[in-house]
Design an enzyme around this catalytic site. Structure first.
Site, short mmCIF file in Angstrom:
data_model
loop_
_atom_site.label_atom_id
_atom_site.label_comp_id
_atom_site.label_asym_id
_atom_site.label_seq_id
_atom_site.Cartn_x
_atom_site.Cartn_y
_atom_site.Cartn_z
CG HIS B 135 -2.14 1.06 1.05
ND1 HIS B 135 -1.38 2.43 1.69
CD2 HIS B 135 -2.75 0.85 1.20
CE1 HIS B 135 -2.84 2.55 2.06
NE2 HIS B 135 -3.99 2.17 1.52
CG ASP B 212 0.64 -2.97 6.35
OD1 ASP B 212 -0.29 -2.40 7.66
OD2 ASP B 212 0.12 -2.13 5.60
CD GLN B 215 -7.03 -4.73 4.20
OE1 GLN B 215 -7.95 -4.88 4.39
NE2 GLN B 215 -6.85 -2.95 3.55
CE LYS B 238 -8.32 -0.70 5.59
NZ LYS B 238 -7.94 0.58 5.70
CB CYS B 376 -3.38 3.33 -1.50
SG CYS B 376 -4.88 4.85 -1.54
#
Lengths: 150, 418
Positions: B135, B212, B215, B238, B376
């Site tokens: 991202h 990261d 997600q 999220k 993104c």
């Protein structure tokens, strides 16, 4: 099919999306700009040839949704032969229409073929798609190299 | 519809989808006259009523500043805010509370590491490794750092399926590599990266790794000790919590060796014009009054997830994903983008001859909310030579019936664009 959907994606729009007019790089031009829609990733290049204040030729290349592509295509067909002032006036009317602020039938008549984009006013998220080519054309005429619709 | 999960350790729990959907008030509305089908969960998830109520009750009952009052309200707010830190620590199995830093979100967490770790450890000629599927939030902070320090950003390439090429990654690590920063699950391709293996390879050369997990955290169990990651980031919004709150996990010794990110209140022990002493972890990295109500309500979001069980969420979502993946990929003239063997949560696709924005508008007519664009991740779009894709992404409240509605709507796109 949903009527509103048909209102947005009118046959003329679908036709210009599939077979865009003046979709090429002009070999003879004296104005150029590239337009970006950073959130969508859309990009459009506009080439213009102006002689004695008359738009002799205008073309575009780039990538975008059906609304932005067909808007660019229709724009090129309409602007050829117009003066810079006339072009400015048409864009103003067009912008008023797609943002839903048009209330005179007369203005709609003046817009002619561009009236197919009146469905866009129901879709605020798509206004920038319909106006990208026009903003880029404006930038080209003013000799600004790039423009974004954000 | 209730799916029994016949696993010994989970035998007392059921995944009651009707009850879960009922917990999310926003799902009950009509969009363009059709029931909302919310398939944009990778952008943000909806919030259960308990989280919404928590924000309201915070302002009605205990609003006050934290970490600084002897009065009752301030103590109550502090206790609740700090309770979230403990819930996060347990959820990701961190060693202690000092390792849980609250931030504004994943972007803020990565910027914190780029700025603070970068200031201390990255010098001219050094290298940072990211991947082609990051991202923008895991690209730009490193580019800014590299520009400032005259360091180099190296990129792990991806193959045609959207998987990292691990052999290339191994070749990229040198004695100049200072950090590997990698996404756990790709937001635009859905690829689950083999982060354990990536971390092992980096550690064999004494290079720390940032994961990261924006997600990943909402879809399956994450254990930072088992992964042995050095940093891990995610966003509250999220994972069914509020916006404006996120987490940076870092190994304590590493966080202690790093200078503060921002200066201000809360992050200091004492201030004078001759000498200021910084606070200990985690306060050292938390300057200023934070997003208190979001921090507290994030704890409620984890309570909600725990009440269902992250393993049960994983099982349910896996079944839903497999169903959707098979049916969506079977649509004529649909081209999937990202066909990794190991995927989670996201199906990205294009339709031959139709721009994704037009797909998004047509689906919206049927109440189906999807994301269209570059997500993104412009380097991913460039890799696949595309301006944009359409993306369906799932949450724990989605159903197979909703998948069927979306498929019907996707087929309608071809009726418009014949």
């Amino acid at each position: 099919m949903n009527l509103d959907l048909r209102e947005l994606y009118q046959q003329v729009i679908l036709d210009h999306n599939k077979n865009p007019r003046n979709f090429k790089i002009l070999t003879n031009y004296n104005h150029f700009a590239e337009g970006y829609n950073p959130l969508c990733g859309d990009k459009i290049d506009i080439y213009v040839l102006i002689e004695s204040n008359i738009i002799k030729d205008v073309s575009f290349v780039g990538n975008g949704c059906a609304i932005s592509k067909s808007s660019a295509s229709l724009m090129t067909t309409i602007l050829k032969g117009k003066t810079e002032e006339e072009a400015k006036q048409i864009f103003e009317n067009f912008h008023v229409m797609i943002t839903g602020k048009l209330n005179e039938e007369k203005s709609l008549e003046e817009l002619g073929k561009l009236a197919v984009f009146q469905g866009v006013k129901e879709f605020p998220a798509r206004v920038k798609c319909a106006s990208l080519a026009w903003h880029t054309f404006n930038a080209a005429v003013k000799n600004e190299k790039t423009v974004t619709t954000e | 519809m209730a799916i029994e999960i016949d696993n010994n350790e989970k035998k007392n729990r059921t995944f009651d989808i009707d009850k879960i959907r009922n917990d999310f008030p926003i799902l009950k509305q009509l969009i363009n006259g059709k029931p909302l089908v919310y398939f944009d969960n990778a952008a943000t998830t909806q919030k259960p009523l308990s989280v919404i109520n928590k924000i309201e009750s915070y302002y009605k009952e205990i609003n006050s500043n934290i970490h600084r009052g002897v009065h009752t309200l301030s103590q109550r707010a502090t206790v609740e805010y700090e309770a979230t830190r403990e819930k996060v620590m347990r959820f990701i199995n961190a060693e202690n509370l000092s390792e849980i830093i609250f931030t504004k979100g994943t972007t803020d967490s990565i910027n914190l590491v780029a700025s603070s770790f970068g200031k201390k450890f990255v010098k001219e000629g050094d290298e940072i490794i990211v991947s082609q599927m990051e991202h923008h939030s895991n690209i730009v902070p490193w580019q800014m750092l590299c520009e400032e320090k005259n360091a180099h950003l190296k990129v792990i390439p991806i193959n045609d399926s959207g998987e990292l090429i691990i052999e290339e990654y191994e070749k990229l690590i040198t004695e100049k590599t200072k950090l590997v920063s990698i996404v756990y699950v790709s937001n635009s391709l859905g690829t689950i990266n083999p982060v354990k293996e990536i971390i092992k390879i980096a550690h064999s050369k004494n290079v720390p790794v940032l994961i990261d997990a924006a997600q990943a955290i909402q879809h399956f169990k994450i254990d930072v000790k088992e992964l042995d990651c050095d940093f891990l980031c995610f966003s509250g919004h999220k994972v069914y919590g509020p916006t404006g709150i996120g987490v940076l996990y870092g190994k304590q010794a590493l966080l202690e060796s790093m200078p503060p990110y921002q200066g201000g209140g809360d992050m200091i022990r004492s201030v004078s014009f001759s000498k200021t002493v910084y606070n200990s972890l985690p306060a050292k990295f938390e300057a200023g009054t934070p997003n208190i109500e979001a921090g507290i309500a994030l704890g409620t979001a984890f309570d909600y997830i725990n009440s269902i069980g992250i393993e049960n969420i994983f099982d349910y979502e896996t079944d839903l994903f497999n169903y959707a993946n098979e049916k969506i990929l079977a649509i004529d003239k649909l081209i999937p983008i990202g066909t990794a063997k190991n995927k989670s949560g996201t199906i990205s696709f294009i339709l031959d001859g139709v721009h994704p924005h037009d797909i998004g508008t047509i689906l919206d007519f049927d109440g189906v909310a999807i994301r269209t664009g570059h997500h993104c991740t412009q380097p991913v779009m460039e890799r696949f030579n595309l301006p944009a894709t359409a993306r369906i992404s799932f949450g724990l409240y989605n159903t197979k019936e909703e998948v069927d509605i979306a498929i019907k709507s996707i087929k309608k796109v071809f009726e418009v664009f014949i």
